[in-house]
Design a protein around this motif. Structure first.
Motif, short mmCIF file in Angstrom:
data_model
loop_
_atom_site.label_atom_id
_atom_site.label_comp_id
_atom_site.label_asym_id
_atom_site.label_seq_id
_atom_site.Cartn_x
_atom_site.Cartn_y
_atom_site.Cartn_z
N THR A 1 -1.29 -3.81 2.08
CA THR A 1 -2.56 -3.42 1.47
C THR A 1 -2.34 -2.26 0.51
OG1 THR A 1 -3.05 -1.92 3.29
CG2 THR A 1 -3.91 -4.16 3.46
N GLU A 2 -3.16 -2.19 -0.52
CA GLU A 2 -3.04 -1.12 -1.49
C GLU A 2 -3.96 0.07 -1.22
OE1 GLU A 2 -2.92 -1.65 -5.70
OE2 GLU A 2 -1.49 -3.28 -5.55
N PRO A 3 -5.22 -0.15 -0.86
CA PRO A 3 -6.12 1.00 -0.75
C PRO A 3 -5.61 2.07 0.23
CG PRO A 3 -7.36 -1.04 -0.64
CD PRO A 3 -5.91 -1.41 -0.55
N ILE A 4 -5.87 3.31 -0.15
CA ILE A 4 -5.57 4.43 0.74
C ILE A 4 -6.64 4.42 1.81
CG2 ILE A 4 -5.56 6.96 0.84
CD1 ILE A 4 -4.20 6.87 -1.95
N ASN B 1 -7.66 10.52 4.26
CA ASN B 1 -7.09 11.77 3.73
C ASN B 1 -5.67 11.98 4.24
OD1 ASN B 1 -9.72 12.58 2.64
ND2 ASN B 1 -10.29 12.94 4.76
N PHE B 2 -4.90 12.68 3.46
CA PHE B 2 -3.53 13.08 3.79
C PHE B 2 -2.55 11.91 3.86
CE2 PHE B 2 -5.99 16.79 4.69
CZ PHE B 2 -5.19 17.83 4.22
N THR B 3 -2.83 10.86 3.07
CA THR B 3 -1.81 9.85 2.81
C THR B 3 -0.81 10.49 1.85
OG1 THR B 3 -3.35 8.03 3.15
CG2 THR B 3 -1.40 7.55 1.80
N LYS B 4 0.47 10.23 2.09
CA LYS B 4 1.52 10.93 1.35
C LYS B 4 2.41 9.94 0.62
CE LYS B 4 1.31 13.95 5.26
NZ LYS B 4 0.39 13.05 5.98
N PHE B 5 2.76 10.29 -0.62
CA PHE B 5 3.70 9.50 -1.42
C PHE B 5 4.88 10.40 -1.77
CE2 PHE B 5 -0.37 7.46 -2.06
CZ PHE B 5 -0.07 6.11 -2.05
N PHE C 1 -3.00 7.54 -8.94
CA PHE C 1 -3.11 6.90 -7.62
C PHE C 1 -3.12 5.38 -7.72
CE2 PHE C 1 -3.84 11.19 -6.39
CZ PHE C 1 -3.28 11.25 -5.13
N LYS C 2 -3.64 4.84 -8.80
CA LYS C 2 -3.52 3.39 -9.02
C LYS C 2 -2.04 3.02 -9.07
CE LYS C 2 -7.89 2.74 -11.47
NZ LYS C 2 -8.54 2.38 -12.74
N PHE C 3 -1.26 3.82 -9.80
CA PHE C 3 0.17 3.58 -9.92
C PHE C 3 0.88 3.72 -8.57
CE2 PHE C 3 4.42 5.45 -10.49
CZ PHE C 3 5.05 4.42 -11.16
N LEU C 4 0.61 4.82 -7.88
CA LEU C 4 1.27 5.07 -6.59
C LEU C 4 1.01 3.93 -5.61
CD1 LEU C 4 0.40 8.85 -6.14
CD2 LEU C 4 2.68 7.90 -6.59
N LYS C 5 -0.24 3.49 -5.51
CA LYS C 5 -0.60 2.42 -4.57
C LYS C 5 0.07 1.10 -4.95
CE LYS C 5 -4.98 2.91 -5.13
NZ LYS C 5 -6.43 2.71 -5.04
N GLY C 6 0.23 0.86 -6.25
CA GLY C 6 0.89 -0.36 -6.70
C GLY C 6 2.38 -0.34 -6.41
N GLU C 7 2.97 0.84 -6.42
CA GLU C 7 4.41 0.98 -6.18
C GLU C 7 4.77 0.98 -4.70
OE1 GLU C 7 7.02 1.38 -8.73
OE2 GLU C 7 5.31 0.40 -9.70
N ALA C 8 3.89 1.47 -3.87
CA ALA C 8 4.17 1.57 -2.43
C ALA C 8 2.93 1.11 -1.67
CB ALA C 8 4.55 2.99 -2.05
N LYS C 9 2.97 -0.09 -1.19
CA LYS C 9 1.85 -0.66 -0.46
C LYS C 9 1.73 -0.03 0.93
CE LYS C 9 1.31 -4.22 -3.44
NZ LYS C 9 1.13 -3.72 -4.76
#
Length: 159
Positions: free
Chosen positions: A120-123, A126-130, A107-115
């Protein structure tokens, strides 16, 4: 450059699963919760999995208790809820943190790749989708309010 396929995570039923096992597939990675207003999205996620699975698509569910303590159960309780309530057959992983110092590396990686909104990075919930392409690269991030059905065109493009 890292891809989603460089990570591993523990399965809900136990044991570690390398995401490289999904190499070549389109993935929808979702942080889930059993007691959330968005929980009925499990039905739509399962429908996507059944509709596109044969074409190389998987949904990966990651329970998380960081938002309103809406995933209080242990692995057995989560598995039972998902199976009995929504007949979930897509892979479910052990409960993780998606934000903060203890956030799972995936999830650190996913948030860094898709803001998120406004970069903003933090999710936020619930039910945030990548959505991830067949190469393991993040193709998009979608808010909890985006329903699984709303993602069909995006999934089709990547298949």
């Amino acid at each position: 450059m890292s891809t989603v396929f460089d990570f591993a995570a523990n399965l809900l039923g136990g044991g570690e699963k390398p995401l490289a096992d999904f190499s070549g597939q389109v993935l929808l990675i979702v942080n889930t919760a059993s007691k959330c207003g968005f929980t009925p999205q499990y039905e739509g996620l399962e429908a996507l999995y059944r509709q596109y699975g044969a074409r190389g698509f998987s949904v990966l569910g990651f329970p998380c208790n960081q938002f309103g303590a809406q995933e209080p159960g242990d692995s057995a309780a989560i598995a039972q809820f998902c199976s009995l309530t929504y007949d979930v057959t897509f892979p479910m992983f052990a409960k993780v943190d998606v934000n903060g110092a203890d956030a799972h590396p995936l999830f650190k990686f996913l948030k860094g790749e898709a803001k998120g909104i406004l970069g903003t990075e933090p999710i936020k919930w619930n039910f945030t989708k990548f959505l991830v392409d067949r190469k393991g690269e993040v193709a998009g991030r979608f808010a909890p309010t985006t329903t699984p059905k709303d993602l069909e065109k995006e999934i089709e493009k990547l298949l």
